[in-house]
Design an enzyme around this catalytic site. Structure first.
Site, PDB file in Angstrom:
ATOM      1  N   LYS A 159       0.820  -1.213   0.000  1.00 52.70           N
ATOM      2  CA  LYS A 159       0.000   0.000   0.000  1.00 52.70           C
ATOM      3  C   LYS A 159       0.855   1.265   0.000  1.00 52.70           C
ATOM      4  CE  LYS A 159      -4.428  -1.654   1.463  1.00 52.70           C
ATOM      5  NZ  LYS A 159      -5.401  -1.897   2.493  1.00 52.70           N
ATOM      6  N   LYS A 192      -4.855 -10.416  -6.314  1.00 53.89           N
ATOM      7  CA  LYS A 192      -6.036 -10.884  -5.585  1.00 53.89           C
ATOM      8  C   LYS A 192      -7.263 -10.037  -5.937  1.00 53.89           C
ATOM      9  CE  LYS A 192      -5.625  -8.247  -1.340  1.00 53.89           C
ATOM     10  NZ  LYS A 192      -5.499  -8.124   0.072  1.00 53.89           N
ATOM     11  N   LYS A 220     -11.349  -4.875  -3.331  1.00 57.46           N
ATOM     12  CA  LYS A 220     -12.258  -3.736  -3.510  1.00 57.46           C
ATOM     13  C   LYS A 220     -11.509  -2.516  -4.005  1.00 57.46           C
ATOM     14  CE  LYS A 220     -12.968  -4.528   1.388  1.00 57.46           C
ATOM     15  NZ  LYS A 220     -13.923  -4.873   2.383  1.00 57.46           N
TER      16      LYS A 220
HETATM   17  P1  TYM Z   1     -10.504  -7.001   4.360  1.00 58.80           P
HETATM   18  O1  TYM Z   1     -11.610  -6.063   4.688  1.00 58.80           O
HETATM   19  O2  TYM Z   1      -9.553  -6.637   3.284  1.00 58.80           O
HETATM   20  O3  TYM Z   1     -11.093  -8.433   3.992  1.00 58.80           O
HETATM   21  C1  TYM Z   1     -12.027  -9.134   4.823  1.00 58.80           C
HETATM   22  C2  TYM Z   1     -11.765 -10.636   4.761  1.00 58.80           C
HETATM   23  O4  TYM Z   1     -11.822 -11.091   3.406  1.00 58.80           O
HETATM   24  C3  TYM Z   1     -10.627 -11.811   3.062  1.00 58.80           C
HETATM   25  N1  TYM Z   1     -10.327 -11.559   1.649  1.00 58.80           N
HETATM   26  C4  TYM Z   1     -10.060 -12.523   0.747  1.00 58.80           C
HETATM   27  N2  TYM Z   1     -10.012 -13.868   0.854  1.00 58.80           N
HETATM   28  C5  TYM Z   1      -9.731 -14.572  -0.272  1.00 58.80           C
HETATM   29  N3  TYM Z   1      -9.503 -13.989  -1.497  1.00 58.80           N
HETATM   30  C6  TYM Z   1      -9.543 -12.648  -1.636  1.00 58.80           C
HETATM   31  N4  TYM Z   1      -9.338 -12.089  -2.833  1.00 58.80           N
HETATM   32  C7  TYM Z   1      -9.830 -11.848  -0.476  1.00 58.80           C
HETATM   33  N5  TYM Z   1      -9.943 -10.501  -0.283  1.00 58.80           N
HETATM   34  C8  TYM Z   1     -10.239 -10.347   1.028  1.00 58.80           C
HETATM   35  C9  TYM Z   1      -9.555 -11.225   3.980  1.00 58.80           C
HETATM   36  O5  TYM Z   1      -8.488 -12.124   4.153  1.00 58.80           O
HETATM   37  C10 TYM Z   1     -10.334 -10.987   5.253  1.00 58.80           C
HETATM   38  O6  TYM Z   1     -10.400 -12.164   6.028  1.00 58.80           O
HETATM   39  N6  TYM Z   1      -7.306  -6.041   8.078  1.00 58.80           N
HETATM   40  C11 TYM Z   1      -8.505  -6.796   7.722  1.00 58.80           C
HETATM   41  C12 TYM Z   1      -9.693  -6.517   8.610  1.00 58.80           C
HETATM   42  C13 TYM Z   1      -9.419  -6.749  10.056  1.00 58.80           C
HETATM   43  C14 TYM Z   1      -9.322  -8.013  10.718  1.00 58.80           C
HETATM   44  C15 TYM Z   1      -9.071  -7.700  12.082  1.00 58.80           C
HETATM   45  C16 TYM Z   1      -9.406  -9.338  10.291  1.00 58.80           C
HETATM   46  C17 TYM Z   1      -9.252  -5.783  10.993  1.00 58.80           C
HETATM   47  N7  TYM Z   1      -9.039  -6.337  12.221  1.00 58.80           N
HETATM   48  C18 TYM Z   1      -8.906  -8.709  13.038  1.00 58.80           C
HETATM   49  C19 TYM Z   1      -9.244 -10.354  11.251  1.00 58.80           C
HETATM   50  C20 TYM Z   1      -9.000 -10.027  12.608  1.00 58.80           C
HETATM   51  C21 TYM Z   1      -8.895  -6.417   6.297  1.00 58.80           C
HETATM   52  O7  TYM Z   1      -8.623  -5.337   5.835  1.00 58.80           O
HETATM   53  O8  TYM Z   1      -9.685  -7.352   5.679  1.00 58.80           O
END
Ligand code: TYM
Length: 346
Positions: A127, A209, A212
């Protein structure tokens, strides 16, 4: 068992989020409720596993954002999660901003986390790119807040996609160092990554990947896309001219083809091998419409429920307020223990 996970409320919920994480949240919620019921029926009063799922709105401010959009995005993501099967009467559903203990614990862990650990995070490197000096402090310390999110509740299991595994390993490192330095305070959380759909890739580039933040909406399937849009996106998905092989080894070096097979397998709850045994030899002209139909069928009920839920904003606010009240209660003992361990209160 205590299951905790989060999602950023920016942009639409997409297929990667759903197959990589949310579907697992729902499955764990349902399995735990069933297990607790069985234990309680057997007279075990200690049956009290818990699932906490939250909207990571505090994480969302680590990058430029529009406040009104964040507020709307938070409500929309809450509706999307309920539409996917998160049941607010069985799971605690809330947004971080209503539980100040997340931000407080982040600060308390700041003395334990190391600059070097954070500097090695691939998400930070991706990022920030070449402009590290120009990034917000929050983007750099983001994984410390993520550690606080799970350690605060003594999470035992954290269902995430592959891309969040490194952040979870960091949370374990922080917990371990804190426990060593100041006495046993935190449970070490275990990441749970789905074997079938750990990484769903972009429909335009099988090496990136699905995300969004991709500028092209054609790169992802959103859970609110209508049937025509889904069929169009699948039809236009990048592929190669070869037919599908009969075995997984034949997908080597064919990232886009592998991704479509992975998506099909995850949706149909089959192994990729079984998909190839069934569809091997077919060209994409035949396979893509079948994949499109499977997607439409899976997403139609979710999307209908989502639209219905969004119509009642007050009900969504009430779900989040109730969830936050329960989360504040669950967070309190660990927060107090952390202050105590650090010598900040008697
Ligand atoms: P975020 O919002 O990017 O994504 C949410 C969840 O979706 C999964 N994910 C994917 N899995 C497979 N293929 C993909 N292309 C894909 N894109 C997203 C992510 O692995 C995630 O599980 N930092 C985290 C949010 C967060 C969090 C936490 C997660 C904040 N605190 C504590 C677990 C525990 C995030 O930005 O996920």
């Amino acid at each position: 068992m205590r299951v905790v996970s989060g999602i950023q409320p920016t942009g639409n919920l997409h297929l990667g989020n759903y197959l990589g994480a949310i579907r697992n949240w729902v499955r764990m919620q349902d399995a735990l409720a069933e297990g607790d019921r069985a234990q309680a029926a057997a007279g075990d009063s200690a049956a009290n596993s818990q699932c906490l799922f939250f909207l990571a709105d505090l994480h969302a401010i680590s990058q430029p954002h529009v406040p009104a959009e964040l507020k709307r995005g938070t409500l929309e993501m809450a509706a999307a999660l309920v539409a996917c099967g998160i049941d607010p009467s069985r799971s605690i559903l809330f947004n971080q901003a209503q539980v100040p203990a997340h931000a407080e614990l982040q600060w308390l862990l700041g003395g334990t986390a190391r600059m070097g650990w954070l500097g090695r995070m691939t998400q930070w490197k991706d990022k920030a790119g070449k402009n590290r000096e120009g990034q917000s402090v929050a983007l750099f310390t983001y994984p410390v807040l993520q550690a606080a999110d799970v350690l605060l509740y003594q999470a035992s299991h954290v269902p995430v996609g592959e891309d969040q595994k490194q952040h979870l390993e960091l949370a374990r490192d922080i917990a371990q160092k804190f426990n060593n330095d100041f006495g046993e305070t935190f449970t070490l959380p275990e990441p749970i990554v789905p074997p079938q759909a750990a990484r769903i890739m972009s429909l335009r580039d099988g090496t990136a990947k699905m995300s969004k933040s991709d500028a092209s909406d054609m790169s992802r399937i959103n859970l609110v896309d209508d049937a025509d849009t889904i069929m169009q996106k699948v039809k236009k998905a990048k592929t190669d001219p070869e037919p599908l092989p009969g075995e997984i080894a034949g997908l080597e070096g064919r990232a886009e083809a592998l991704n479509l097979v992975t998506i099909y397998a995850a949706l149909a709850d089959m192994s990729a091998e079984a998909v190839l045994a069934e569809h091997g030899g077919q060209g994409f002209g035949a396979f893509k419409p079948k994949l499109g139909e499977l997607l439409v069928e899976t997403l139609r009920p979710i999307s209908a429920r989502f639209t219905e839920l969004l119509g009642d904003r007050e009900a969504l606010d009430a779900i989040l307020a109730r969830g936050a009240a329960k989360a504040r209660e669950l967070a309190a003992p660990t927060l107090t223990a952390t202050y105590r361990a650090l010598g900040l209160v008697g």
